[in-house]
Design a protein around this motif. Structure first.
Motif, PDB file in Angstrom:
ATOM      1  N   PRO A  36     -44.011  14.904  67.578  1.00  0.00           N
ATOM      2  CA  PRO A  36     -44.694  14.528  68.818  1.00  0.00           C
ATOM      3  C   PRO A  36     -43.693  14.199  69.931  1.00  0.00           C
ATOM      4  O   PRO A  36     -42.717  13.479  69.707  1.00  0.00           O
ATOM      5  CB  PRO A  36     -45.493  13.284  68.431  1.00  0.00           C
ATOM      6  CG  PRO A  36     -45.616  13.339  66.951  1.00  0.00           C
ATOM      7  CD  PRO A  36     -44.361  14.016  66.462  1.00  0.00           C
ATOM      8  N   VAL A  37     -43.938  14.722  71.106  1.00  0.00           N
ATOM      9  CA  VAL A  37     -43.070  14.443  72.249  1.00  0.00           C
ATOM     10  C   VAL A  37     -43.070  12.945  72.545  1.00  0.00           C
ATOM     11  O   VAL A  37     -42.029  12.373  72.886  1.00  0.00           O
ATOM     12  CB  VAL A  37     -43.501  15.260  73.482  1.00  0.00           C
ATOM     13  CG1 VAL A  37     -42.675  14.883  74.704  1.00  0.00           C
ATOM     14  CG2 VAL A  37     -43.380  16.754  73.203  1.00  0.00           C
ATOM     15  N   ALA A  38     -44.205  12.291  72.380  1.00  0.00           N
ATOM     16  CA  ALA A  38     -44.274  10.849  72.633  1.00  0.00           C
ATOM     17  C   ALA A  38     -43.304  10.088  71.727  1.00  0.00           C
ATOM     18  O   ALA A  38     -42.704   9.089  72.148  1.00  0.00           O
ATOM     19  CB  ALA A  38     -45.697  10.339  72.434  1.00  0.00           C
ATOM     20  N   GLN A  39     -43.121  10.541  70.495  1.00  0.00           N
ATOM     21  CA  GLN A  39     -42.185   9.876  69.582  1.00  0.00           C
ATOM     22  C   GLN A  39     -40.754  10.010  70.079  1.00  0.00           C
ATOM     23  O   GLN A  39     -39.995   9.045  70.113  1.00  0.00           O
ATOM     24  CB  GLN A  39     -42.306  10.464  68.173  1.00  0.00           C
ATOM     25  CG  GLN A  39     -41.383   9.809  67.164  1.00  0.00           C
ATOM     26  CD  GLN A  39     -41.740   8.354  66.931  1.00  0.00           C
ATOM     27  OE1 GLN A  39     -42.816   8.061  66.441  1.00  0.00           O
ATOM     28  NE2 GLN A  39     -40.855   7.440  67.276  1.00  0.00           N
ATOM     29  N   VAL A  40     -40.370  11.214  70.493  1.00  0.00           N
ATOM     30  CA  VAL A  40     -39.013  11.438  71.004  1.00  0.00           C
ATOM     31  C   VAL A  40     -38.806  10.642  72.292  1.00  0.00           C
ATOM     32  O   VAL A  40     -37.745  10.039  72.493  1.00  0.00           O
ATOM     33  CB  VAL A  40     -38.748  12.940  71.212  1.00  0.00           C
ATOM     34  CG1 VAL A  40     -37.399  13.172  71.887  1.00  0.00           C
ATOM     35  CG2 VAL A  40     -38.818  13.674  69.876  1.00  0.00           C
ATOM     36  N   ALA A  41     -39.805  10.618  73.157  1.00  0.00           N
ATOM     37  CA  ALA A  41     -39.705   9.845  74.401  1.00  0.00           C
ATOM     38  C   ALA A  41     -39.514   8.360  74.084  1.00  0.00           C
ATOM     39  O   ALA A  41     -38.731   7.675  74.748  1.00  0.00           O
ATOM     40  CB  ALA A  41     -40.946  10.064  75.261  1.00  0.00           C
ATOM     41  N   HIS A  83     -59.924   5.415  84.635  1.00  0.00           N
ATOM     42  CA  HIS A  83     -58.500   5.094  84.638  1.00  0.00           C
ATOM     43  C   HIS A  83     -57.702   6.372  84.404  1.00  0.00           C
ATOM     44  O   HIS A  83     -58.238   7.377  83.953  1.00  0.00           O
ATOM     45  CB  HIS A  83     -58.157   4.016  83.605  1.00  0.00           C
ATOM     46  CG  HIS A  83     -58.421   4.437  82.186  1.00  0.00           C
ATOM     47  ND1 HIS A  83     -59.659   4.376  81.610  1.00  0.00           N
ATOM     48  CD2 HIS A  83     -57.593   4.927  81.232  1.00  0.00           C
ATOM     49  CE1 HIS A  83     -59.591   4.802  80.359  1.00  0.00           C
ATOM     50  NE2 HIS A  83     -58.349   5.155  80.100  1.00  0.00           N
ATOM     51  N   VAL A  84     -56.434   6.300  84.738  1.00  0.00           N
ATOM     52  CA  VAL A  84     -55.545   7.438  84.554  1.00  0.00           C
ATOM     53  C   VAL A  84     -54.461   7.036  83.563  1.00  0.00           C
ATOM     54  O   VAL A  84     -53.975   5.902  83.596  1.00  0.00           O
ATOM     55  CB  VAL A  84     -54.935   7.918  85.899  1.00  0.00           C
ATOM     56  CG1 VAL A  84     -54.061   6.862  86.545  1.00  0.00           C
ATOM     57  CG2 VAL A  84     -54.173   9.222  85.730  1.00  0.00           C
ATOM     58  N   ARG A  85     -54.129   7.943  82.659  1.00  0.00           N
ATOM     59  CA  ARG A  85     -53.014   7.743  81.732  1.00  0.00           C
ATOM     60  C   ARG A  85     -51.922   8.724  82.115  1.00  0.00           C
ATOM     61  O   ARG A  85     -52.207   9.898  82.360  1.00  0.00           O
ATOM     62  CB  ARG A  85     -53.431   8.012  80.287  1.00  0.00           C
ATOM     63  CG  ARG A  85     -54.533   7.127  79.777  1.00  0.00           C
ATOM     64  CD  ARG A  85     -54.845   7.363  78.305  1.00  0.00           C
ATOM     65  NE  ARG A  85     -54.993   8.775  77.985  1.00  0.00           N
ATOM     66  CZ  ARG A  85     -54.750   9.301  76.780  1.00  0.00           C
ATOM     67  NH1 ARG A  85     -54.371   8.551  75.777  1.00  0.00           N
ATOM     68  NH2 ARG A  85     -54.919  10.597  76.563  1.00  0.00           N
ATOM     69  N   VAL A  86     -50.688   8.237  82.160  1.00  0.00           N
ATOM     70  CA  VAL A  86     -49.549   9.092  82.494  1.00  0.00           C
ATOM     71  C   VAL A  86     -48.505   8.929  81.402  1.00  0.00           C
ATOM     72  O   VAL A  86     -48.212   7.808  80.984  1.00  0.00           O
ATOM     73  CB  VAL A  86     -48.942   8.710  83.859  1.00  0.00           C
ATOM     74  CG1 VAL A  86     -47.708   9.544  84.149  1.00  0.00           C
ATOM     75  CG2 VAL A  86     -49.971   8.866  84.971  1.00  0.00           C
ATOM     76  N   GLY A  87     -47.932  10.034  80.968  1.00  0.00           N
ATOM     77  CA  GLY A  87     -46.876   9.976  79.960  1.00  0.00           C
ATOM     78  C   GLY A  87     -46.866  11.225  79.121  1.00  0.00           C
ATOM     79  O   GLY A  87     -47.011  12.339  79.629  1.00  0.00           O
ATOM     80  N   PHE A  88     -46.749  11.047  77.823  1.00  0.00           N
ATOM     81  CA  PHE A  88     -46.668  12.147  76.874  1.00  0.00           C
ATOM     82  C   PHE A  88     -47.893  12.031  75.978  1.00  0.00           C
ATOM     83  O   PHE A  88     -47.931  11.212  75.061  1.00  0.00           O
ATOM     84  CB  PHE A  88     -45.339  12.087  76.119  1.00  0.00           C
ATOM     85  CG  PHE A  88     -44.189  12.051  77.087  1.00  0.00           C
ATOM     86  CD1 PHE A  88     -43.735  13.214  77.681  1.00  0.00           C
ATOM     87  CD2 PHE A  88     -43.615  10.846  77.462  1.00  0.00           C
ATOM     88  CE1 PHE A  88     -42.713  13.181  78.619  1.00  0.00           C
ATOM     89  CE2 PHE A  88     -42.597  10.805  78.395  1.00  0.00           C
ATOM     90  CZ  PHE A  88     -42.148  11.979  78.980  1.00  0.00           C
ATOM     91  N   LEU A  89     -48.879  12.822  76.276  1.00  0.00           N
ATOM     92  CA  LEU A  89     -50.206  12.659  75.704  1.00  0.00           C
ATOM     93  C   LEU A  89     -50.330  13.322  74.336  1.00  0.00           C
ATOM     94  O   LEU A  89     -49.482  14.124  73.931  1.00  0.00           O
ATOM     95  CB  LEU A  89     -51.239  13.231  76.676  1.00  0.00           C
ATOM     96  CG  LEU A  89     -51.169  12.648  78.100  1.00  0.00           C
ATOM     97  CD1 LEU A  89     -52.188  13.328  79.002  1.00  0.00           C
ATOM     98  CD2 LEU A  89     -51.350  11.142  78.099  1.00  0.00           C
ATOM     99  N   GLU A  90     -51.419  12.990  73.663  1.00  0.00           N
ATOM    100  CA  GLU A  90     -51.707  13.539  72.353  1.00  0.00           C
ATOM    101  C   GLU A  90     -51.644  15.067  72.401  1.00  0.00           C
ATOM    102  O   GLU A  90     -52.075  15.679  73.359  1.00  0.00           O
ATOM    103  CB  GLU A  90     -53.104  13.128  71.882  1.00  0.00           C
ATOM    104  CG  GLU A  90     -53.320  11.641  71.767  1.00  0.00           C
ATOM    105  CD  GLU A  90     -53.778  10.997  73.077  1.00  0.00           C
ATOM    106  OE1 GLU A  90     -53.801  11.682  74.126  1.00  0.00           O
ATOM    107  OE2 GLU A  90     -54.094   9.803  73.051  1.00  0.00           O
ATOM    108  N   GLY A  91     -51.112  15.645  71.351  1.00  0.00           N
ATOM    109  CA  GLY A  91     -51.061  17.102  71.264  1.00  0.00           C
ATOM    110  C   GLY A  91     -49.773  17.714  71.785  1.00  0.00           C
ATOM    111  O   GLY A  91     -49.478  18.865  71.491  1.00  0.00           O
ATOM    112  N   ALA A  92     -48.996  16.970  72.563  1.00  0.00           N
ATOM    113  CA  ALA A  92     -47.718  17.501  73.058  1.00  0.00           C
ATOM    114  C   ALA A  92     -46.692  17.367  71.937  1.00  0.00           C
ATOM    115  O   ALA A  92     -46.379  16.256  71.492  1.00  0.00           O
ATOM    116  CB  ALA A  92     -47.261  16.741  74.293  1.00  0.00           C
TER     117      ALA A  92
END
Length: 178
Positions: A45-50, A29-38
């Motif tokens: 974390p970029v994922a939190q801001v997103a 499978h493929v994951r798209v977005g703001f991954l761990e470590g960004a």
């Protein structure tokens, strides 16, 4: 690589499907977005801001760029995956990487094209004063005070400030089912 079925149904079809299943392997499978470590320079974390941008906060309205990217493009993803599988000789990892790259580009396009709701004037002031987003608490409080005293700034682009979120959109391919 095209799969050719020499007989209608029966053993020919079963063999062709078995060969295709073997070629596709056990799945991935493929994951798209703001991954761990960004992260942003301060470690956020970029994922939190997103997430805050996508769903809003107590002080900021939602700016649903991810949901828009999905809604505007998901209808093409099956066709895209089929074409990628054919183009890669049914190499699942390579096909998923092609699809992941395309979806990542679609997310970035949504970020760049997003226009409403507009930024608050305080955000515009901070963006103008600190283009890379590196302001302190004192800088923030000064901007609040200045805003109360009539300071203004040119409208800034929603979702685009330092470029960290935009440049952090990514994909990865993982083995096995999701």
């Amino acid at each position: 690589m095209a799969v050719k079925i020499k007989s209608v149904g029966g053993v020919g079809l079963e063999n062709a499907l078995k060969q295709l299943q073997e070629k596709l392997g056990q799945g991935a499978h493929v994951r798209v977005g703001f991954l761990e470590g960004a992260t942003y320079p301060d470690g956020t974390p970029v994922a939190q801001v997103a997430y805050w941008d996508e769903y809003g906060t107590k002080t900021a309205p939602p700016r649903p760029f991810m949901r828009a990217a999905i809604a505007n493009n998901k209808g093409d993803w099956g066709r895209l995956m089929g074409a990628a599988l054919k183009a890669t000789g049914y190499n699942v990892d390579q096909a998923l990487a092609l699809v992941g790259e395309k979806i990542t580009d679609q997310v970035k396009e949504e970020i760049v094209s997003f226009t409403a709701p507009e930024n608050a004037m305080l955000t515009n002031i901070l963006k103008e004063r600190f283009p890379t987003g590196d302001y302190t608490k004192d800088d923030f409080l000064k901007a609040v005070s200045d805003l109360k005293h009539g300071a203004t700034a040119s409208p800034g682009k929603p979702l685009v400030w330092s470029g960290v979120m935009l440049n952090s959109a990514a994909y990865d391919v993982k083995d096995g089912p999701e």
